[in-house]
Write a protein that holds these residues in place. Structure first.
Motif, PDB file in Angstrom:
ATOM      1  N   ALA A  47      48.173  40.815 -39.366  1.00  0.00           N
ATOM      2  CA  ALA A  47      48.702  39.609 -38.730  1.00  0.00           C
ATOM      3  C   ALA A  47      49.786  39.037 -39.627  1.00  0.00           C
ATOM      4  N   SER A  48      50.942  38.773 -39.048  1.00  0.00           N
ATOM      5  CA  SER A  48      52.029  38.169 -39.829  1.00  0.00           C
ATOM      6  C   SER A  48      52.867  37.237 -38.972  1.00  0.00           C
ATOM      7  N   GLU A  49      52.311  36.793 -37.841  1.00  0.00           N
ATOM      8  CA  GLU A  49      53.102  35.980 -36.924  1.00  0.00           C
ATOM      9  C   GLU A  49      53.151  34.501 -37.312  1.00  0.00           C
ATOM     10  N   HIS A  50      52.265  34.070 -38.195  1.00  0.00           N
ATOM     11  CA  HIS A  50      52.244  32.667 -38.605  1.00  0.00           C
ATOM     12  C   HIS A  50      52.833  32.516 -40.007  1.00  0.00           C
ATOM     13  N   ARG A  51      53.220  31.285 -40.329  1.00  0.00           N
ATOM     14  CA  ARG A  51      53.807  31.022 -41.640  1.00  0.00           C
ATOM     15  C   ARG A  51      52.758  30.922 -42.734  1.00  0.00           C
ATOM     16  N   SER A  52      51.545  30.516 -42.382  1.00  0.00           N
ATOM     17  CA  SER A  52      50.528  30.321 -43.413  1.00  0.00           C
ATOM     18  C   SER A  52      49.555  31.492 -43.451  1.00  0.00           C
ATOM     19  N   GLN A  53      49.070  31.767 -44.639  1.00  0.00           N
ATOM     20  CA  GLN A  53      48.109  32.850 -44.827  1.00  0.00           C
ATOM     21  C   GLN A  53      46.810  32.544 -44.095  1.00  0.00           C
ATOM     22  N   LEU A  54      46.396  31.293 -44.104  1.00  0.00           N
ATOM     23  CA  LEU A  54      45.144  30.911 -43.457  1.00  0.00           C
ATOM     24  C   LEU A  54      45.185  31.201 -41.958  1.00  0.00           C
TER      25      LEU A  54
ATOM     26  N   ARG B 121      44.997  34.835 -41.397  1.00  0.00           N
ATOM     27  CA  ARG B 121      43.623  35.319 -41.597  1.00  0.00           C
ATOM     28  C   ARG B 121      42.791  35.081 -40.342  1.00  0.00           C
ATOM     29  N   GLU B 122      42.923  33.888 -39.782  1.00  0.00           N
ATOM     30  CA  GLU B 122      42.184  33.560 -38.560  1.00  0.00           C
ATOM     31  C   GLU B 122      42.608  34.467 -37.409  1.00  0.00           C
ATOM     32  N   ALA B 123      43.907  34.725 -37.294  1.00  0.00           N
ATOM     33  CA  ALA B 123      44.403  35.588 -36.216  1.00  0.00           C
ATOM     34  C   ALA B 123      43.897  37.012 -36.377  1.00  0.00           C
ATOM     35  N   ALA B 124      43.908  37.532 -37.603  1.00  0.00           N
ATOM     36  CA  ALA B 124      43.438  38.903 -37.847  1.00  0.00           C
ATOM     37  C   ALA B 124      41.947  39.023 -37.559  1.00  0.00           C
ATOM     38  N   LEU B 125      41.177  38.024 -37.988  1.00  0.00           N
ATOM     39  CA  LEU B 125      39.733  38.050 -37.756  1.00  0.00           C
ATOM     40  C   LEU B 125      39.439  37.972 -36.259  1.00  0.00           C
ATOM     41  N   ALA B 126      40.153  37.113 -35.545  1.00  0.00           N
ATOM     42  CA  ALA B 126      39.943  36.996 -34.098  1.00  0.00           C
ATOM     43  C   ALA B 126      40.285  38.303 -33.391  1.00  0.00           C
ATOM     44  N   ARG B 127      41.372  38.947 -33.823  1.00  0.00           N
ATOM     45  CA  ARG B 127      41.768  40.221 -33.219  1.00  0.00           C
ATOM     46  C   ARG B 127      40.724  41.303 -33.480  1.00  0.00           C
TER      47      ARG B 127
END
Length: 125
Positions: free
Chosen positions: A61-68, A71-77
């Motif tokens: 996941a790299s679509e957001h500016r923040s690492q947090l 992280r949430e996007a990658a975990l949800a995916r």
């Protein structure tokens, strides 16, 4: 179901790196890109998951500016892909013979189509 219930921490490996995309000059200094590696063999009912997804699941996941948020996007995916793999296969269609009515409708349609095409032909002498 919460993602912590579905994925125990021991099955997760996180990696962070610099990302391209939104963030301006902060992109050059912030490790906001997230790669999540899930060891599917560490999960309780891993047989079906390993069969469908392989022993290891990689999600980035790299679509957001923040690492947090990444992280949430990658975990949800990852959770979404695992839940999708756990779903049972849809029932397969059983081949059946056409009904008598279906056969008669097909033959009637053939007759009508044949008559319509016969009208296009030149009259016989």
């Amino acid at each position: 179901m919460d993602s912590t219930d579905l994925l125990p921490e021991r099955a997760l490996t996180w990696r962070f790196s610099r990302s391209s995309g939104p963030g301006g000059q902060g992109v050059n200094t912030t490790d906001s890109r997230v790669e999540l590696v899930v060891d599917l063999t560490a999960l309780p009912d891993h047989d079906r998951l390993v069969e469908r997804l392989g022993p290891v699941l990689h999600v980035t996941a790299s679509e957001h500016r923040s690492q947090l948020r990444n992280r949430e996007a990658a975990l949800a995916r990852a959770v979404e892909r695992i839940e999708h793999a756990r779903r049972p296969d849809p029932p397969s269609r059983r081949a059946r013979r056409p009904s008598r009515g279906a056969k008669l409708r097909r033959l009637e349609d053939k007759r009508r189509r044949s008559d319509r095409k016969a009208l296009r032909r030149a009259p016989s002498e």
